[in-house]
Write a protein that holds these residues in place. Structure first.
Motif, PDB file in Angstrom:
ATOM      1  N   TRP A  53      -9.505 -21.056 -35.576  1.00  0.00           N
ATOM      2  CA  TRP A  53      -9.895 -21.285 -34.180  1.00  0.00           C
ATOM      3  C   TRP A  53     -10.271 -22.748 -33.993  1.00  0.00           C
ATOM      4  CZ3 TRP A  53     -14.886 -18.919 -31.590  1.00  0.00           C
ATOM      5  CH2 TRP A  53     -14.809 -19.063 -30.196  1.00  0.00           C
ATOM      6  N   LEU A  78     -17.479 -21.472 -24.753  1.00  0.00           N
ATOM      7  CA  LEU A  78     -18.302 -21.194 -25.931  1.00  0.00           C
ATOM      8  C   LEU A  78     -19.738 -20.835 -25.558  1.00  0.00           C
ATOM      9  CD1 LEU A  78     -17.079 -23.949 -28.399  1.00  0.00           C
ATOM     10  CD2 LEU A  78     -17.225 -21.518 -28.930  1.00  0.00           C
ATOM     11  N   GLY A  99     -19.269 -15.781 -25.345  1.00  0.00           N
ATOM     12  CA  GLY A  99     -19.552 -15.068 -26.590  1.00  0.00           C
ATOM     13  C   GLY A  99     -18.517 -15.326 -27.669  1.00  0.00           C
ATOM     14  N   SER A 100     -18.572 -14.489 -28.707  1.00  0.00           N
ATOM     15  CA  SER A 100     -17.779 -14.742 -29.915  1.00  0.00           C
ATOM     16  C   SER A 100     -16.342 -14.259 -29.768  1.00  0.00           C
ATOM     17  CB  SER A 100     -18.431 -14.052 -31.117  1.00  0.00           C
ATOM     18  OG  SER A 100     -18.473 -12.652 -30.900  1.00  0.00           O
ATOM     19  N   ARG A 101     -15.483 -14.768 -30.652  1.00  0.00           N
ATOM     20  CA  ARG A 101     -14.106 -14.298 -30.809  1.00  0.00           C
ATOM     21  C   ARG A 101     -13.935 -13.954 -32.290  1.00  0.00           C
ATOM     22  NH1 ARG A 101     -10.939 -16.234 -26.151  1.00  0.00           N
ATOM     23  NH2 ARG A 101      -9.136 -15.305 -27.160  1.00  0.00           N
ATOM     24  N   PRO A 116     -12.685 -11.822 -35.881  1.00  0.00           N
ATOM     25  CA  PRO A 116     -13.181 -12.840 -36.825  1.00  0.00           C
ATOM     26  C   PRO A 116     -12.098 -13.820 -37.271  1.00  0.00           C
ATOM     27  CG  PRO A 116     -12.801 -10.772 -37.972  1.00  0.00           C
ATOM     28  CD  PRO A 116     -12.526 -10.500 -36.518  1.00  0.00           C
ATOM     29  N   ASP A 166     -24.936 -19.206 -32.773  1.00  0.00           N
ATOM     30  CA  ASP A 166     -24.795 -17.747 -32.876  1.00  0.00           C
ATOM     31  C   ASP A 166     -23.350 -17.335 -32.585  1.00  0.00           C
ATOM     32  OD1 ASP A 166     -27.480 -17.416 -33.466  1.00  0.00           O
ATOM     33  OD2 ASP A 166     -28.047 -16.921 -31.391  1.00  0.00           O
ATOM     34  N   THR A 167     -22.764 -17.951 -31.563  1.00  0.00           N
ATOM     35  CA  THR A 167     -21.377 -17.641 -31.199  1.00  0.00           C
ATOM     36  C   THR A 167     -20.421 -18.018 -32.321  1.00  0.00           C
ATOM     37  OG1 THR A 167     -21.797 -17.914 -28.838  1.00  0.00           O
ATOM     38  CG2 THR A 167     -19.525 -18.178 -29.547  1.00  0.00           C
ATOM     39  N   LEU A 168     -20.614 -19.212 -32.892  1.00  0.00           N
ATOM     40  CA  LEU A 168     -19.735 -19.657 -33.978  1.00  0.00           C
ATOM     41  C   LEU A 168     -19.865 -18.730 -35.182  1.00  0.00           C
ATOM     42  CD1 LEU A 168     -20.332 -23.535 -33.809  1.00  0.00           C
ATOM     43  CD2 LEU A 168     -18.445 -22.231 -32.803  1.00  0.00           C
ATOM     44  N   GLU A 169     -21.094 -18.392 -35.547  1.00  0.00           N
ATOM     45  CA  GLU A 169     -21.325 -17.533 -36.710  1.00  0.00           C
ATOM     46  C   GLU A 169     -20.731 -16.141 -36.515  1.00  0.00           C
ATOM     47  OE1 GLU A 169     -25.517 -17.528 -37.551  1.00  0.00           O
ATOM     48  OE2 GLU A 169     -25.322 -19.272 -38.868  1.00  0.00           O
ATOM     49  N   ALA A 170     -20.896 -15.605 -35.307  1.00  0.00           N
ATOM     50  CA  ALA A 170     -20.375 -14.268 -35.035  1.00  0.00           C
ATOM     51  C   ALA A 170     -18.845 -14.255 -35.021  1.00  0.00           C
ATOM     52  CB  ALA A 170     -20.911 -13.767 -33.698  1.00  0.00           C
ATOM     53  N   SER A 171     -18.246 -15.435 -34.899  1.00  0.00           N
ATOM     54  CA  SER A 171     -16.785 -15.532 -34.870  1.00  0.00           C
ATOM     55  C   SER A 171     -16.180 -15.766 -36.251  1.00  0.00           C
ATOM     56  CB  SER A 171     -16.368 -16.688 -33.944  1.00  0.00           C
ATOM     57  OG  SER A 171     -16.877 -16.497 -32.641  1.00  0.00           O
TER      58      SER A 171
END
Length: 267
Positions: free
Chosen positions: A101, A195, A199-201, A203, A226-231
């Motif tokens: 990404w 972003l 929210g996240s995209r 994995p 948080d968004t980056l980590e969840a992605s």
């Protein structure tokens, strides 16, 4: 609103009428970009500029473009790309499908750099690589999908492509115009994504989020992270800008692949 300065009035107008959330960005960055638009329009005061924003859709669009982080180039910071070469070699050896990404992707050059690198390196199986480029700006994404770039007084596309063994395999060149060819294009898709609010995209096996964190207000960096980590997939690779890093309170969650080039693996 009682006690509101004229500048705060402009920020409120942006919040109300432009698809951009100024509250997440640091004030010095917003001030620079807004003042640049005011100079371009010959506007003397924030109050007058706020009226322009209220009345002119074209100015709202122009400001949105100015506020969106859109400074980019092919293979920006070439040393980082040598680290990324090893990352893609390792990932395509281990996985049948490697998702990467680029966020925000601006005019698409980072996303295409990933695809070109995959195609250019014999040790990377490009058939396993999928690249998503996302951005908040529809104008930037339209440019990215077109895949046409021009050498200008400040941008030398041929020089940007020098990390490739044979750039002519990946771009068609006509004078100062360079169009990305089919081989790298088929690895890349583009999509709208904010972003901050979407929210996240994922994995994803690797996420590149370079030179955005420096503009985000300190109070909101945590939610962006948080968004980056969840992605990120477990063991996924995170790349940030050369003047950025993983926030200190998140450090235990990452091990550096190359700390100087700001490439980290999620533990």
């Amino acid at each position: 609103m009682t006690g509101e300065t004229a500048f705060e009035g402009v920020l409120r107008q942006i919040d109300d009428s432009v698809p951009f959330e100024p509250g997440y960005y640091n004030e010095s960055y917003l001030d620079r970009r807004i003042n640049a638009r005011m100079r371009r329009r010959g506007t003397e005061s924030h109050r007058e500029y706020r009226r322009l924003l209220r009345e002119e859709a074209d100015e709202r669009e122009a400001l949105m473009d100015a506020l969106t982080i859109n400074v980019t180039e092919f293979f920006r910071n070439p040393e980082m790309w040598e680290v990324m070469r090893d990352v893609l070699r390792e990932l395509t050896e281990e996985k049948r499908r490697v998702r990467v990404w680029s966020a925000p992707c601006a005019d698409g050059r980072e996303a295409y750099s990933l695809a070109m690198l995959a195609c250019d390196d014999d040790a990377i199986d490009e058939s396993r690589v999928e690249v998503l480029g996302s951005d908040i700006s529809e104008e930037a994404l339209a440019h990215a999908r077109e895949g046409m770039y021009h050498t200008t007084r400040t941008t030398d596309i041929a020089e940007e492509l020098e990390p490739l063994s044979d750039p002519n395999r990946y771009v068609d060149r006509e004078g100062d115009a360079f169009r990305v060819r089919e081989a790298p294009r088929r690895l890349v898709t583009f999509d709208t994504h904010d972003l901050i609010s979407d929210g996240s995209r994922g994995p994803f096996d690797a996420v590149l989020c370079r030179n955005l964190l420096i503009y985000i207000d300190a109070d909101h960096k945590g939610s962006l992270f948080d968004t980056l980590e969840a992605s990120l997939a477990a063991g996924g690779v995170l790349v940030v800008g050369m003047t950025e890093s993983v926030p200190p309170d998140r450090g235990d969650g990452y091990e550096p692949i190359d700390k100087r080039r700001r490439v980290f693996r999620r533990r």
